[in-house]
Design a protein around this motif. Sequence first.
Motif, PDB file in Angstrom:
ATOM      1  N   GLU A  34       0.850  -1.179   0.000  1.00  0.00           N
ATOM      2  CA  GLU A  34       0.000   0.000   0.000  1.00  0.00           C
ATOM      3  C   GLU A  34       0.888   1.232   0.000  1.00  0.00           C
ATOM      4  OE1 GLU A  34      -3.862   1.964   2.183  1.00  0.00           O
ATOM      5  OE2 GLU A  34      -3.076   0.060   2.930  1.00  0.00           O
ATOM      6  N   MET A  35       0.690   2.090  -1.004  1.00  0.00           N
ATOM      7  CA  MET A  35       1.487   3.295  -1.098  1.00  0.00           C
ATOM      8  C   MET A  35       0.922   4.333  -0.155  1.00  0.00           C
ATOM      9  SD  MET A  35       2.894   5.429  -4.263  1.00  0.00           S
ATOM     10  CE  MET A  35       4.209   4.253  -4.334  1.00  0.00           C
ATOM     11  N   ALA A  36       1.690   4.642   0.888  1.00  0.00           N
ATOM     12  CA  ALA A  36       1.270   5.645   1.859  1.00  0.00           C
ATOM     13  C   ALA A  36       1.474   7.046   1.301  1.00  0.00           C
ATOM     14  CB  ALA A  36       2.057   5.474   3.155  1.00  0.00           C
ATOM     15  N   SER A  37       2.479   7.202   0.448  1.00  0.00           N
ATOM     16  CA  SER A  37       2.772   8.515  -0.104  1.00  0.00           C
ATOM     17  C   SER A  37       3.613   8.369  -1.369  1.00  0.00           C
ATOM     18  CB  SER A  37       3.547   9.344   0.922  1.00  0.00           C
ATOM     19  OG  SER A  37       3.889  10.600   0.388  1.00  0.00           O
ATOM     20  N   MET A  38       3.247   9.132  -2.378  1.00  0.00           N
ATOM     21  CA  MET A  38       4.042   9.221  -3.602  1.00  0.00           C
ATOM     22  C   MET A  38       4.131  10.700  -3.947  1.00  0.00           C
ATOM     23  SD  MET A  38       3.286   7.795  -7.468  1.00  0.00           S
ATOM     24  CE  MET A  38       1.723   8.655  -7.609  1.00  0.00           C
ATOM     25  N   THR A  39       5.315  11.128  -4.331  1.00  0.00           N
ATOM     26  CA  THR A  39       5.495  12.508  -4.759  1.00  0.00           C
ATOM     27  C   THR A  39       6.443  12.527  -5.950  1.00  0.00           C
ATOM     28  OG1 THR A  39       6.044  14.747  -4.024  1.00  0.00           O
ATOM     29  CG2 THR A  39       7.410  12.970  -3.165  1.00  0.00           C
ATOM     30  N   GLY A  40       6.250  13.495  -6.835  1.00  0.00           N
ATOM     31  CA  GLY A  40       7.123  13.533  -7.996  1.00  0.00           C
ATOM     32  C   GLY A  40       6.932  14.777  -8.833  1.00  0.00           C
ATOM     33  N   SER A  41       7.690  14.808  -9.917  1.00  0.00           N
ATOM     34  CA  SER A  41       7.614  15.937 -10.837  1.00  0.00           C
ATOM     35  C   SER A  41       7.619  15.436 -12.275  1.00  0.00           C
ATOM     36  CB  SER A  41       8.775  16.906 -10.605  1.00  0.00           C
ATOM     37  OG  SER A  41      10.010  16.260 -10.822  1.00  0.00           O
ATOM     38  N   ILE A  42       7.024  16.256 -13.126  1.00  0.00           N
ATOM     39  CA  ILE A  42       7.007  16.008 -14.569  1.00  0.00           C
ATOM     40  C   ILE A  42       7.805  17.129 -15.215  1.00  0.00           C
ATOM     41  CG2 ILE A  42       5.619  15.841 -16.665  1.00  0.00           C
ATOM     42  CD1 ILE A  42       3.257  14.955 -14.859  1.00  0.00           C
ATOM     43  N   HIS A  86       9.266   9.533  -6.186  1.00  0.00           N
ATOM     44  CA  HIS A  86       9.661   8.861  -4.950  1.00  0.00           C
ATOM     45  C   HIS A  86       8.401   8.423  -4.229  1.00  0.00           C
ATOM     46  CE1 HIS A  86      14.070   9.852  -4.379  1.00  0.00           C
ATOM     47  NE2 HIS A  86      13.766  10.355  -5.562  1.00  0.00           N
ATOM     48  N   GLY A  87       8.533   7.413  -3.380  1.00  0.00           N
ATOM     49  CA  GLY A  87       7.364   6.961  -2.644  1.00  0.00           C
ATOM     50  C   GLY A  87       7.730   6.138  -1.433  1.00  0.00           C
ATOM     51  N   VAL A  88       6.716   5.946  -0.586  1.00  0.00           N
ATOM     52  CA  VAL A  88       6.829   5.099   0.590  1.00  0.00           C
ATOM     53  C   VAL A  88       5.658   4.128   0.557  1.00  0.00           C
ATOM     54  CG1 VAL A  88       6.808   5.012   3.115  1.00  0.00           C
ATOM     55  CG2 VAL A  88       7.916   6.922   1.941  1.00  0.00           C
ATOM     56  N   VAL A  89       5.960   2.835   0.700  1.00  0.00           N
ATOM     57  CA  VAL A  89       4.929   1.805   0.748  1.00  0.00           C
ATOM     58  C   VAL A  89       5.037   1.027   2.057  1.00  0.00           C
ATOM     59  CG1 VAL A  89       4.854   1.546  -1.770  1.00  0.00           C
ATOM     60  CG2 VAL A  89       6.324   0.037  -0.415  1.00  0.00           C
ATOM     61  N   THR A  90       3.941   0.364   2.407  1.00  0.00           N
ATOM     62  CA  THR A  90       3.955  -0.523   3.559  1.00  0.00           C
ATOM     63  C   THR A  90       3.483  -1.901   3.128  1.00  0.00           C
ATOM     64  OG1 THR A  90       1.717   0.091   4.217  1.00  0.00           O
ATOM     65  CG2 THR A  90       3.527   1.347   5.192  1.00  0.00           C
ATOM     66  N   ASP A  91       4.002  -2.921   3.816  1.00  0.00           N
ATOM     67  CA  ASP A  91       3.541  -4.279   3.553  1.00  0.00           C
ATOM     68  C   ASP A  91       2.440  -4.632   4.552  1.00  0.00           C
ATOM     69  OD1 ASP A  91       4.828  -4.937   5.953  1.00  0.00           O
ATOM     70  OD2 ASP A  91       6.488  -5.973   4.969  1.00  0.00           O
ATOM     71  N   LYS A  92       1.973  -5.879   4.516  1.00  0.00           N
ATOM     72  CA  LYS A  92       0.858  -6.285   5.380  1.00  0.00           C
ATOM     73  C   LYS A  92       1.218  -6.249   6.867  1.00  0.00           C
ATOM     74  CE  LYS A  92       1.784 -11.233   5.086  1.00  0.00           C
ATOM     75  NZ  LYS A  92       1.235 -12.516   4.726  1.00  0.00           N
ATOM     76  N   ASN A 124       5.459  -2.728   7.737  1.00  0.00           N
ATOM     77  CA  ASN A 124       6.851  -2.347   7.525  1.00  0.00           C
ATOM     78  C   ASN A 124       6.883  -1.360   6.366  1.00  0.00           C
ATOM     79  OD1 ASN A 124       8.102  -4.185   9.443  1.00  0.00           O
ATOM     80  ND2 ASN A 124       7.443  -5.806   8.052  1.00  0.00           N
ATOM     81  N   ALA A 125       7.639  -0.299   6.507  1.00  0.00           N
ATOM     82  CA  ALA A 125       7.703   0.722   5.467  1.00  0.00           C
ATOM     83  C   ALA A 125       8.984   0.597   4.651  1.00  0.00           C
ATOM     84  CB  ALA A 125       7.627   2.110   6.092  1.00  0.00           C
ATOM     85  N   PHE A 126       8.859   0.841   3.344  1.00  0.00           N
ATOM     86  CA  PHE A 126       9.981   0.827   2.404  1.00  0.00           C
ATOM     87  C   PHE A 126       9.794   2.029   1.491  1.00  0.00           C
ATOM     88  CE2 PHE A 126       8.788  -3.450   3.541  1.00  0.00           C
ATOM     89  CZ  PHE A 126       9.990  -4.015   3.939  1.00  0.00           C
ATOM     90  N   GLY A 127      10.880   2.613   1.028  1.00  0.00           N
ATOM     91  CA  GLY A 127      10.697   3.754   0.160  1.00  0.00           C
ATOM     92  C   GLY A 127      11.937   4.118  -0.611  1.00  0.00           C
ATOM     93  N   GLY A 128      11.762   5.081  -1.498  1.00  0.00           N
ATOM     94  CA  GLY A 128      12.860   5.571  -2.296  1.00  0.00           C
ATOM     95  C   GLY A 128      12.399   5.985  -3.677  1.00  0.00           C
ATOM     96  N   HIS A 129      13.354   5.998  -4.595  1.00  0.00           N
ATOM     97  CA  HIS A 129      13.103   6.361  -5.990  1.00  0.00           C
ATOM     98  C   HIS A 129      12.287   5.245  -6.644  1.00  0.00           C
ATOM     99  CE1 HIS A 129      14.090   8.425  -9.769  1.00  0.00           C
ATOM    100  NE2 HIS A 129      14.037   7.215 -10.282  1.00  0.00           N
TER     101      HIS A 129
END
Length: 154
Positions: A83-91, A103-109, A112-117
């Motif tokens: 589940e993507m808790a947050s995504m941010t970016g530019s065009i 870039h974004g941050v996701v969580t698993d079931k 646990n959070a993981f993120g980056g480019h």
Amino acid sequence: MLPPVQQQSTPAHAVSPKYMSTPTGYVMVLRQGDNVLYELEQLAVNEKIPSASFSGFGFVHPTFGFWNAEKKDYDPKSMRDTEMASMTGSIAWKDDKPALHVHGVVTDKNFNAFGGHILALEVGTGSVEITITVHKKRLEREVDQTTGAAVLRL
């Protein structure tokens, strides 16, 4: 008498619009199986967006990349069912094509959070909602000779 013509059912999201205009840009809603980065690039081309910032959230299968300065390339890591808790970016633009930086941050079931480019992003179960804020001036990306990374040129 001829038998009635059988109509094939089409998923509702296949015929629904994927985005709509707002006073500051666009709102995009993507569904299971959609390629998020591709859809953002298509929006930029179709709507002739000079540059934009965006944010979003939803259910995704991401591929993250960690910049390896020695190789001047990303080391990838793919994940499923997050589940993507947050995504941010530019065009912006590079070589007359949309150039995204995401870039974004996701969580698993287990939360646990993981993120980056983000290198790749597919919508998982459910949807992804993205708010795109359009900027008036066109932004370009160019490769920084020192790092090898594509950076914004103001």
